[in-house]
Design an enzyme around this catalytic site. Structure first.
Site, mmCIF file in Angstrom:
data_model
loop_
_atom_site.group_PDB
_atom_site.id
_atom_site.type_symbol
_atom_site.label_atom_id
_atom_site.label_comp_id
_atom_site.label_asym_id
_atom_site.label_seq_id
_atom_site.Cartn_x
_atom_site.Cartn_y
_atom_site.Cartn_z
ATOM 1 N N ASP A 81 0.828 -1.203 0.000
ATOM 2 C CA ASP A 81 0.000 0.000 0.000
ATOM 3 C C ASP A 81 0.873 1.269 0.000
ATOM 4 O OD1 ASP A 81 -2.589 1.118 0.214
ATOM 5 O OD2 ASP A 81 -2.469 1.234 2.402
ATOM 6 N N HIS A 185 -7.680 9.870 4.689
ATOM 7 C CA HIS A 185 -7.146 8.854 5.600
ATOM 8 C C HIS A 185 -7.401 9.284 7.041
ATOM 9 C CE1 HIS A 185 -4.452 7.772 2.103
ATOM 10 N NE2 HIS A 185 -5.067 6.645 2.385
ATOM 11 N N SER A 219 -12.257 4.424 6.663
ATOM 12 C CA SER A 219 -12.638 4.625 8.070
ATOM 13 C C SER A 219 -13.383 5.945 8.191
ATOM 14 C CB SER A 219 -11.392 4.690 8.969
ATOM 15 O OG SER A 219 -10.750 3.443 8.981
HETATM 16 P P1 13P Z 1 -8.318 4.781 6.756
HETATM 17 O O1 13P Z 1 -7.224 4.836 7.755
HETATM 18 O O2 13P Z 1 -9.108 6.047 6.678
HETATM 19 O O3 13P Z 1 -9.203 3.599 6.953
HETATM 20 O O4 13P Z 1 -7.635 4.618 5.326
HETATM 21 C C1 13P Z 1 -6.857 3.489 5.055
HETATM 22 C C2 13P Z 1 -6.281 3.502 3.691
HETATM 23 O O5 13P Z 1 -6.801 4.136 2.788
HETATM 24 C C3 13P Z 1 -5.061 2.706 3.452
HETATM 25 O O6 13P Z 1 -4.599 2.836 2.159
#
Ligand code: 13P
Length: 290
Positions: A81, A185, A219
């Site tokens: 990621d 994020h 999230s």
């Molecule tokens: P969140 O932390 O908002 O869930 O996002 C995670 C994400 O997009 C990882 O690539």
């Protein structure tokens, strides 16, 4: 990991559901994801940022993913990621990752195209079965998957432009595209994370079947909005902060109670995280698809 990740996603396209990418940084967290996937018969997708995989170890993450694939019989994807450089892409591919996210969204449009295209051509020259995700537009917030106690402001000029998205996909040859449509994020305890569904529909129309769309920063987004985004064509949903919060809150409680046995206090954290993973799998409708 034996399966072609594109085949796993093709099933999601045909079935009209999304696969949740669950971010992990330890073996305990991986197990929480596996237990949820086993219970719900969902495909399994682990995400590890550069920091998360450095902590766990890249070879260790790959070895565990392979063991879990064999043990569960479920399709397993391990995604690198938010990889920011070719050097880190090479590291992940050489370790055995079967999915790469090159995030050059902080660069100019042209530089983003160039680095992303170079990554696609390198990855495919090594193994056609590894899928590559690019990113276009600036996903709001600081980039950190954490809880913010102030409002996260979204600057609409940084959202993904539908026409640019089409050209970006054509020029880079990516398999998936992470879009900025109001998502960020982390999660905010004040203010709402609202998605621009109209923009998402336009991006989907422009990009068509050539490339799958990804929603980062899931999230804090309402369940109904996630479901609507899946209806409009999102096929991968990235979740991190809510998992971290569930894991760490349960861990704190367990430690505060005086528990000192790691397999006991970690089991509590795992159970709490597993519950959130199950919820996300059901929202994405990836249950009973493996
Ligand atoms: P969140 O932390 O908002 O869930 O996002 C995670 C994400 O997009 C990882 O690539």
């Amino acid at each position: 990991m034996n399966l072609n990740t594109k085949d796993i996603f093709k099933k999601a396209v045909d079935g009209g559901y999304a696969i949740p990418q669950l971010n992990i940084s330890s073996a305990d967290q991986m197990k929480a994801v596996v237990e949820a996937a086993k219970k719900l018969h969902s495909p399994l997708m682990f995400g590890t940022s550069e920091g998360e995989r450095k902590f766990l170890g890249l070879s260790q993450a790959v070895a565990l993913a392979n063991i879990y694939e064999k043990e569960t019989g479920l399709p397993v994807i391990l995604n690198a990621d938010h990889t920011k450089s070719m050097e880190k892409v090479v590291e992940a591919v050489e370790a055995g990752y079967n999915s790469i996210h090159i995030d050059a969204s902080e660069l100019s449009y042209e530089e983003n195209i160039k680095l992303t295209r170079d990554v696609v051509s390198y990855v495919k020259s090594i193994n056609q079965n590894i899928s590559v995700e690019g990113e276009l537009g600036h996903i709001g917030g600081t980039g950190a998957s954490k809880v913010f106690t102030d409002e996260v402001k979204i600057d609409t000029k940084f959202l993904t432009d539908p026409e640019e998205a089409r050209i970006f996909v054509e020029k880079t040859g990516i398999d998936r595209l992470g879009v900025a449509i109001g998502n960020f994020h982390g999660l905010s305890t004040v203010g709402e994370e609202k998605l621009d569904m109209e923009r998402l529909s336009q991006i989907q129309k422009e990009v068509g079947e050539k490339c799958l769309l990804v929603l980062h920063g899931a999230s804090g987004i309402h369940d109904e909005d996630i479901k609507e985004s899946v209806r409009l064509g999102i096929r991968k949903i990235n979740v991190n902060t809510e998992l971290r919060v569930a894991f760490s809150d349960a861990l704190k409680l367990s430690l505060e109670s005086g528990e000192t046995t790691p397999y006991k206090f970690l089991a509590k954290a795992q159970e709490a995280m597993q519950k959130v993973v199950e919820e996300k799998m059901i929202i994405c409708n990836s249950n009973n698809k493996a």
